[in-house]
Design an enzyme around this catalytic site. Structure first.
Site, PDB file in Angstrom:
ATOM      1  N   ARG A  49     -27.287 -22.940  13.741  1.00 53.20           N
ATOM      2  CA  ARG A  49     -25.881 -22.811  13.338  1.00 53.20           C
ATOM      3  C   ARG A  49     -25.040 -24.034  13.642  1.00 53.20           C
ATOM      4  O   ARG A  49     -23.906 -24.135  13.174  1.00 53.20           O
ATOM      5  CB  ARG A  49     -25.288 -21.572  14.012  1.00 53.20           C
ATOM      6  N   ASP A  92     -27.228 -20.132   8.940  1.00 54.98           N
ATOM      7  CA  ASP A  92     -26.949 -18.894   9.662  1.00 54.98           C
ATOM      8  C   ASP A  92     -28.039 -17.900   9.294  1.00 54.98           C
ATOM      9  O   ASP A  92     -28.156 -17.494   8.132  1.00 54.98           O
ATOM     10  CB  ASP A  92     -25.569 -18.348   9.282  1.00 54.98           C
ATOM     11  N   LYS A 146     -42.324 -14.502  21.773  1.00 54.46           N
ATOM     12  CA  LYS A 146     -41.953 -13.394  22.656  1.00 54.46           C
ATOM     13  C   LYS A 146     -40.542 -13.627  23.210  1.00 54.46           C
ATOM     14  O   LYS A 146     -40.080 -14.772  23.191  1.00 54.46           O
ATOM     15  CB  LYS A 146     -42.983 -13.249  23.777  1.00 54.46           C
ATOM     16  N   HIS A 176     -48.271 -17.884  24.720  1.00 54.98           N
ATOM     17  CA  HIS A 176     -48.742 -19.246  24.989  1.00 54.98           C
ATOM     18  C   HIS A 176     -49.829 -19.294  26.061  1.00 54.98           C
ATOM     19  O   HIS A 176     -50.579 -20.273  26.148  1.00 54.98           O
ATOM     20  CB  HIS A 176     -47.571 -20.162  25.361  1.00 54.98           C
ATOM     21  N   ASP A 233     -41.320  -9.460  31.237  1.00 50.67           N
ATOM     22  CA  ASP A 233     -41.386 -10.896  30.979  1.00 50.67           C
ATOM     23  C   ASP A 233     -42.792 -11.453  31.136  1.00 50.67           C
ATOM     24  O   ASP A 233     -43.181 -12.376  30.422  1.00 50.67           O
ATOM     25  CB  ASP A 233     -40.432 -11.630  31.919  1.00 50.67           C
ATOM     26  N   HIS A 238     -48.459 -11.748  29.226  1.00 52.34           N
ATOM     27  CA  HIS A 238     -49.360 -12.779  29.734  1.00 52.34           C
ATOM     28  C   HIS A 238     -50.499 -12.211  30.577  1.00 52.34           C
ATOM     29  O   HIS A 238     -51.677 -12.492  30.342  1.00 52.34           O
ATOM     30  CB  HIS A 238     -48.587 -13.790  30.575  1.00 52.34           C
ATOM     31  N   LYS A 338     -41.074 -14.866  40.827  1.00 54.80           N
ATOM     32  CA  LYS A 338     -40.282 -16.087  40.762  1.00 54.80           C
ATOM     33  C   LYS A 338     -39.873 -16.517  42.172  1.00 54.80           C
ATOM     34  O   LYS A 338     -39.860 -15.718  43.101  1.00 54.80           O
ATOM     35  CB  LYS A 338     -39.047 -15.879  39.892  1.00 54.80           C
TER      36      LYS A 338
END
Length: 485
Positions: A49, A92, A146, A176, A233, A238, A338
């Site tokens: 955009r 757009d 994803k 990936h 996530d 994965h 994390k």
């Protein structure tokens, strides 16, 4: 692997100014172009955009994408040659009329790759607008990045929408992790070496660990991450995909559906979790202030975009089983988090202890095979050997295979490999529609179970290996996480 030689390709990246495009897609295409792996005739069209002119887009390429190319692989000449094929178009995604601008840019005889590097909430608009603009041809492939849904219902909705326009042979659901060299080497390790086949099963295997640990926190992705969490996530996609490769039966060939059929059998064989199982066999955590690599790190609830009352997890450890003859009663431990101590992605195959120790008071560690998917890209077999000297004392040693020292050629980045597979029509390393839905069908009850239990994630200090309960979870089986050995 099946595929066809391609002489021309047009790659259209929706979300062309996004983080994924800058960090991964454009650097990967640059490397493929530099090494002569792309078709002789190709064009990359980034759309979004922003109302950019050529100068604005050049700034984006030079300032946002180029820094993610390693210095040893960069040259001004190669970069200039690559970027001369990359253009920007303002579009757009929700407006059908904007797609008319793409028509004159696409060669009728070229392979067309539409890469949707954007929120899945926009997938339906893009898919239907591509169709209504007449841009779908027999040579078209569509790549879906994803997250592919937030639950089973939304995943099914995405599959239904994309299947209304494209055939399954045209659809590439990207994960990936499947493009990583070491993940693919799992297939070669398992099925290319006869010495492992008799051992790769119960009762020879005592347990399996799959860990993906990150040292980074949520960073600028706070708002997205808080609506997602570690289960959605990382584990639902994965880690389950890696588990499938570890646990699947030998496919008849490397034909895409032969491999994916065997992965589906694993997903269907995952033990469903009851509420009691969830309470006993899962650990959720959230990082609090600490230090990672001697640098102070703030807690998750202090990150930008995170509500003070958030109950989203940044860490998950869980125990599951694959209910097949090969893996009967073998626990699989999955772990991700994390702001952890090390950046590690690895698979650990823990072999059973020797039935009887003849070495007196020596402390024996059972044998384990450690496949490092990220950090040092290696395979290590841990054994026991006699120490030099008069006694008969044994200690752990390892046999190691390191990709960096064993092969001189540059290893393709995961996205680079997967993009080349899309261009060539190779689907083996991509997720099929039924795989996606089966993964969600297993993961969703766990997420719902956490809501019913109403327990907040356990705190763990940034720079640690997660909550102590994760060590207790695996210790119940007489096992230890790899870094604790």
């Amino acid at each position: 692997m099946p595929g066809t030689q391609v002489s021309a390709v047009d790659i259209v990246i929706f979300g062309g100014s996004g983080d994924l495009t800058a960090r991964k897609l454009l650097p990967s295409l640059y490397l493929a172009h530099r090494d002569g792996a792309l078709p002789p005739k190709f064009r990359v069209i980034c759309v979004g955009r922003h109302r950019w002119d050529d100068s604005d887009f050049r700034d984006f390429l030079d300032n946002q994408a180029r820094p993610f190319i390693e210095k040893q692989h960069y040259s001004d000449e190669a970069w200039s040659a690559f970027t001369s094929t990359v253009i920007w178009r303002t579009l757009d995604a929700t407006k059908p009329e904007d797609y008319d601008e793409l028509k004159p840019l696409l060669d009728a005889g070229s392979v067309r790759v539409f890469f949707l590097a954007m929120a899945s909430t926009l997938f339906e608009h893009v898919i239907r607008n591509i169709d209504s603009a007449g841009l779908n041809t027999p040579l078209t492939r569509i790549v879906l990045e994803k997250p592919l849904g937030t639950d089973l219902a939304s995943a099914k909705a995405i599959n239904t929408t994309v299947a209304s326009v494209f055939t399954e042979k045209q659809i590439y659901r990207i994960d990936h992790y499947l493009g990583k060299e070491t993940v693919q080497n799992l297939i070669a390790l398992r099925f290319g070496n006869a010495i492992f086949e008799p051992l790769w099963r119960a009762p020879t295997v005592k347990s399996v660990q799959i860990t993906v640990a990150e040292t980074v926190g949520v960073g600028s992705r706070g708002e997205f991450y808080d609506a997602t969490g570690a289960m959605r996530d990382m584990i639902q996609n994965h880690l389950l995909q890696v588990l499938c490769i570890v646990a699947m039966e030998p496919p008849a060939s490397l034909d895409p559906d032969a491999v994916r059929d065997e992965k589906m059998k694993v997903l269907r064989s995952l033990k469903p979790m009851t509420l009691a199982d969830i309470a006993r066999d899962t650990v959720r955590g959230v990082y609090v202030p600490g230090q990672v690599k001697c640098d102070p790190v703030k807690g998750y609830h202090d990150e930008k975009g995170i509500p003070a009352d958030s109950t989203t997890e940044t860490f998950v450890a869980l125990r599951t089983e694959v209910n097949t003859w090969r893996w009967a009663n073998v626990p699989f431990f999955l772990r991700t988090g994390k702001s952890m101590q090390e950046r590690v992605s690895e698979v650990v195959i823990d072999f059973a202890d020797v039935p009887h120790s003849m070495f007196g008071g020596s402390v024996l560690r059972h044998n384990r095979l450690v496949i490092s998917l990220q950090r040092d890209d290696s395979v290590r077999l841990h054994l026991m050997a006699k120490e030099p000297g008069d006694g008969m004392n044994v200690r752990p040693v390892s046999l190691a295979f390191d990709f960096k020292t064993s092969f001189n050629s540059r290893r393709a980045d995961a996205y680079e490999r997967l993009l080349l597979d899309v261009i060539r029509g190779r689907q083996t390393l991509f997720v099929r529609d039924d795989e996606l839905e089966a993964a969600w069908a297993w993961a969703e009850p766990i997420i719902e179970g956490w809501k019913k239990l109403g327990e907040r994630p356990r705190p763990y200090a940034a720079g640690s290996w997660g909550p102590a309960a994760a060590s207790a979870l695996i210790a119940r089986e007489g096992a230890h996480w790899h870094e604790e050995m």
